[in-house]
Design an enzyme around this catalytic site. Structure first.
Site, short mmCIF file in Angstrom:
data_model
loop_
_atom_site.label_atom_id
_atom_site.label_comp_id
_atom_site.label_asym_id
_atom_site.label_seq_id
_atom_site.Cartn_x
_atom_site.Cartn_y
_atom_site.Cartn_z
N CYS A 49 -10.38 -5.76 0.79
CA CYS A 49 -11.52 -4.85 0.96
C CYS A 49 -12.39 -4.89 -0.29
O CYS A 49 -12.00 -5.44 -1.32
CB CYS A 49 -11.02 -3.43 1.24
N CYS A 86 -10.72 -3.63 -3.48
CA CYS A 86 -9.77 -4.55 -4.11
C CYS A 86 -10.47 -5.75 -4.74
O CYS A 86 -10.04 -6.24 -5.78
CB CYS A 86 -8.73 -5.01 -3.09
N ASN A 98 0.82 -1.21 0.00
CA ASN A 98 0.00 0.00 0.00
C ASN A 98 0.86 1.26 0.00
O ASN A 98 1.93 1.32 0.57
CB ASN A 98 -0.98 0.00 1.18
N ILE A 99 0.33 2.28 -0.68
CA ILE A 99 0.97 3.60 -0.77
C ILE A 99 -0.07 4.65 -0.40
O ILE A 99 -1.20 4.62 -0.90
CB ILE A 99 1.46 3.88 -2.21
N GLU A 100 0.31 5.58 0.45
CA GLU A 100 -0.55 6.71 0.81
C GLU A 100 0.21 8.00 0.54
O GLU A 100 1.43 8.07 0.76
CB GLU A 100 -0.95 6.63 2.29
N GLU A 160 -3.14 -4.92 -3.10
CA GLU A 160 -3.53 -5.80 -4.19
C GLU A 160 -3.40 -5.09 -5.54
O GLU A 160 -2.96 -5.69 -6.53
CB GLU A 160 -4.96 -6.30 -4.00
#
Length: 296
Positions: free
Chosen positions: A128, A131, A88-90, A103
């Site tokens: 989720c 995804c 994950n990237i934020e 994903e």
């Protein structure tokens, strides 16, 4: 070995840790080919499914979550037998919809690497809804096997029953089908040529906005992302986010970006320039070169 994997290695069984350390050199960006995977399986004495779950801490080390501080890793296994890690990237200070889910990151990694079918998704928590919808866009998406710790392996259809997907919108060539959209521009700029090539491979059946982003770092390395649309629209993956995810997998700092190019089709019914600029400016002080091209 890259420093970002030090904590992850400590979580692995010792035989696996010993076997994988040589792979985690300065160039490692989350790809393990089928032959390397077989070597890891022999060294660890694990069944393949057990091994894939055991490798998730390595994938999670690729994450950059400055908002949640929650590291999620995912692995996509292609028909080739190769595996592709993602995380994950934020984006700091930006709305949450700019985030990249693990994903999505793993699937885009496989796509950029030329995989045409993903057979398995391995993740440390149940995907989720966002995804699940993204996975459903893939070739035979409903059949993709979902691997979770301490749970039975089930196809996506188990997690997303009565799904709405590309076939409901009469799309017969879903994501991972080789796309061939001809976009032309008279240029001898290698970065623009690279962006044109990737835009031609992008997946935008709903808006026809074939698009890509290429980011260049100060040492001349380039990192690309393609637009990947989704039948549910919101789970679509932006090319800027895909390019940033690619950079993160390669352990590059976003502050190293010194040039950014977005190419998109003039025939698209939307533009990605606003979203791309917002994402870029959250991590780098560089102007976005926006080029609109005519499709043939």
């Amino acid at each position: 070995m890259q420093d970002r994997f030090l904590k992850s290695i400590a979580k692995l069984p010792e035989p696996l840790a010993t076997a994988i350390v040589p792979l985690l050199d300065k160039d490692f960006a989350g790809h393990i080919d089928a032959q390397q995977l077989e070597v890891l399986q022999i060294a660890s004495k694990m069944e393949l499914n057990e091994l894939l779950l055991a490798l998730l801490p390595i994938a999670a080390a690729l994450a950059r979550p400055p908002i949640s501080e929650f590291h999620v890793g995912a692995i996509a296994k292609g028909k080739s037998g190769d595996i592709y890690m993602g995380a994950n990237i934020e984006l700091p200070g930006e709305a949450l919809f700019h985030s990249v889910h693990a994903e999505q990151s793993a699937i885009s990694h496989a796509w950029l690497s030329g995989e045409s079918i993903i057979e398995d998704i391995i993740v440390n928590a149940s995907p989720c809804g966002h995804c699940r919808q993204f996975i459903n866009e893939l070739v035979d998406g409903s059949k993709v096997k979902i691997h979770l710790p301490a749970q039975k392996i089930e196809p996506l259809a188990h997690y997303l029953p009565y799904a709405f997907g590309p076939s409901d919108l009469n799309i017969t060539e879903p994501l991972l089908t080789k796309q061939q959209h001809t976009l032309t521009l008279d240029s001898n700029d290698p970065m623009i040529i690279e962006a044109l090539d990737h835009a031609g491979l992008s997946y935008a059946p709903y808006t026809k906005n074939y698009a890509s982003v290429v980011l260049e770092t100060k040492d001349g390395a380039t990192y690309c992302g393609r637009y990947a649309e989704n039948a549910a629209f919101n789970p679509s993956m932006q090319p800027m986010q895909m390019a940033l995810s690619t950079m993160a997998r390669h352990n590059r700092d976003f502050s190293e970006i010194n040039r950014a190019v977005l190419i998109e089709s003039s025939k698209g019914v939307i533009s990605l320039v606003g979203a791309a600029m917002d994402a870029l400016h959250s991590v780098a002080v560089v102007e976005l070169e926006h080029i609109v091209v005519e499709p043939e």
